[in-house]
Design an enzyme around this catalytic site. Sequence first.
Site, PDB file in Angstrom:
ATOM      1  N   TRP A 125      -5.707 -47.788 -32.131  1.00 59.36           N
ATOM      2  CA  TRP A 125      -4.536 -47.785 -33.020  1.00 59.36           C
ATOM      3  C   TRP A 125      -4.373 -46.431 -33.681  1.00 59.36           C
ATOM      4  CZ3 TRP A 125      -1.527 -51.142 -31.337  1.00 59.36           C
ATOM      5  CH2 TRP A 125      -1.969 -52.405 -30.930  1.00 59.36           C
ATOM      6  N   ASP A 138      -3.542 -47.783 -42.222  1.00 55.61           N
ATOM      7  CA  ASP A 138      -3.169 -48.940 -41.416  1.00 55.61           C
ATOM      8  C   ASP A 138      -4.140 -50.063 -41.764  1.00 55.61           C
ATOM      9  OD1 ASP A 138      -2.690 -50.860 -39.494  1.00 55.61           O
ATOM     10  OD2 ASP A 138      -2.822 -49.504 -37.768  1.00 55.61           O
ATOM     11  N   LYS A 192      -2.089 -60.762 -38.490  1.00 53.73           N
ATOM     12  CA  LYS A 192      -3.532 -60.966 -38.579  1.00 53.73           C
ATOM     13  C   LYS A 192      -3.904 -61.710 -39.857  1.00 53.73           C
ATOM     14  CE  LYS A 192      -3.636 -57.607 -35.224  1.00 53.73           C
ATOM     15  NZ  LYS A 192      -3.086 -56.299 -34.962  1.00 53.73           N
TER      16      LYS A 192
HETATM   17  C1  LIG Z   1      -2.570 -55.255 -34.313  1.00 52.79           C
HETATM   18  C2  LIG Z   1      -2.657 -53.897 -34.861  1.00 52.79           C
HETATM   19  C3  LIG Z   1      -1.615 -52.958 -34.698  1.00 52.79           C
HETATM   20  C4  LIG Z   1      -0.374 -53.239 -33.880  1.00 52.79           C
HETATM   21  O1  LIG Z   1       0.454 -54.110 -34.526  1.00 52.79           O
HETATM   22  P1  LIG Z   1       1.906 -54.468 -33.907  1.00 52.79           P
HETATM   23  O2  LIG Z   1       2.492 -55.268 -35.017  1.00 52.79           O
HETATM   24  O3  LIG Z   1       1.659 -55.235 -32.657  1.00 52.79           O
HETATM   25  O4  LIG Z   1       2.617 -53.200 -33.655  1.00 52.79           O
HETATM   26  C5  LIG Z   1      -1.750 -51.723 -35.298  1.00 52.79           C
HETATM   27  N1  LIG Z   1      -2.857 -51.407 -35.993  1.00 52.79           N
HETATM   28  C6  LIG Z   1      -3.879 -52.271 -36.153  1.00 52.79           C
HETATM   29  C7  LIG Z   1      -5.071 -51.871 -36.945  1.00 52.79           C
HETATM   30  C8  LIG Z   1      -3.812 -53.535 -35.581  1.00 52.79           C
HETATM   31  O5  LIG Z   1      -4.842 -54.396 -35.735  1.00 52.79           O
END
Ligand SMILES: *Cc1c(COP(=O)(O)O)cnc(C)c1O
Length: 360
Positions: free
Chosen positions: A102, A172, A196
Amino acid sequence: MERVYNFSAGPSVIAESVLKKAQAELVCYGDTGMSVMEMSHRSAAYQAIIDETEALLRQLLGIPEDYSVLFLQGGASTQFAMIPLNLANGSGAIDLVLTGQWATKAFQEASKYCSVNVVGSSKDKTFSYIPKLDPAAFNKDADYFYICSNNTIYGTRFAKLPEVGNVPLVADMSSCILSERINVRDYGLIFAGAQKNMGPAGLTVVIVRKDLIGKARPETPTMLNYKTHDDNGSMFNTPPTFAIYICKLVLEWLRDEIGGIDAMEKINHEKAAIFYDYLDSSKLFKATVQGEDRSYMNIPFVTGDEELDKAFVKAAAAKGFVNLKGHRSVGGMRASIYNAMPVEGIEKLVAFMKEFEAAR
Ligand SMILES: *Cc1c(COP(=O)(O)O)cnc(C)c1O
């Protein structure tokens, strides 16, 4: 059919009581005579829902007044472009720590708009650790400093934040938001895809210090400008109304049934300890991450034998422990144990793993 223990990395488990509440309110919400899905986002009933969602999030995370909360779409991945477009507007240079897939995607996207200085990377060992950082290598004029707080695929987390001084820290938190106490003031911007720890897919939450809004590059598309959404209470266009509503139910669950962030953090630590303690004592299973870098949310583990890994994933699924297959880049298994995974789910999984080990 009975509900399973779902260890999916995302979209992931949602508390059953939240789903039941949504079910009870699905056809008629309150005294509106309609489903939330059918409501105008401009209605008073819906305004109350989004306002309450924001208030709950502010209360749970302790979000100060000088930070905006935005309810957006496009997933966490859209933020990889939105952040540089809005924030990389001074020196045009940013610092970033490369801790996984990511962070790599964020790096690649930001590189289209600004110059990215990678101040640390753990790529040499399949991102199985958080690199030690030397603040002397940080750019004091960086427009922001970017980290991925919890690395969903590799199961690592920043136990300690980099010393960024006055440079805004951007994080993030897609796979760890609401899992532990944070100090929002340590950050310039926090973002998370909801799927999540906050609810269903389709909603992305951005928490951003107000002074960072309104300085987007001129070419920034209207929909990718934080100011557009901040000026309009996340209602410049139709927001993901139903996902926001489910997020509200998740936040109510977190407050009322769990008891808030500190209680949640305690439970999450307990869950992770049960799992890591077993992995560290097992002769069959082994965690792929060691020490303080270990995630509380995503736990990758292996047997060292691919065929055996497969057999385990299959046997576990047959017992109702599903989605334990690891990410293709790490192999083996991964248990994602987000907020909504109860302690009991971990205890039962570990009991099953012990049986599996003993039978060999
Ligand atoms: C799942 C995830 C993403 C991607 O998320 P999307 O909503 O599918 O774009 C980005 N960063 C992290 C840390 C993630 O766990």
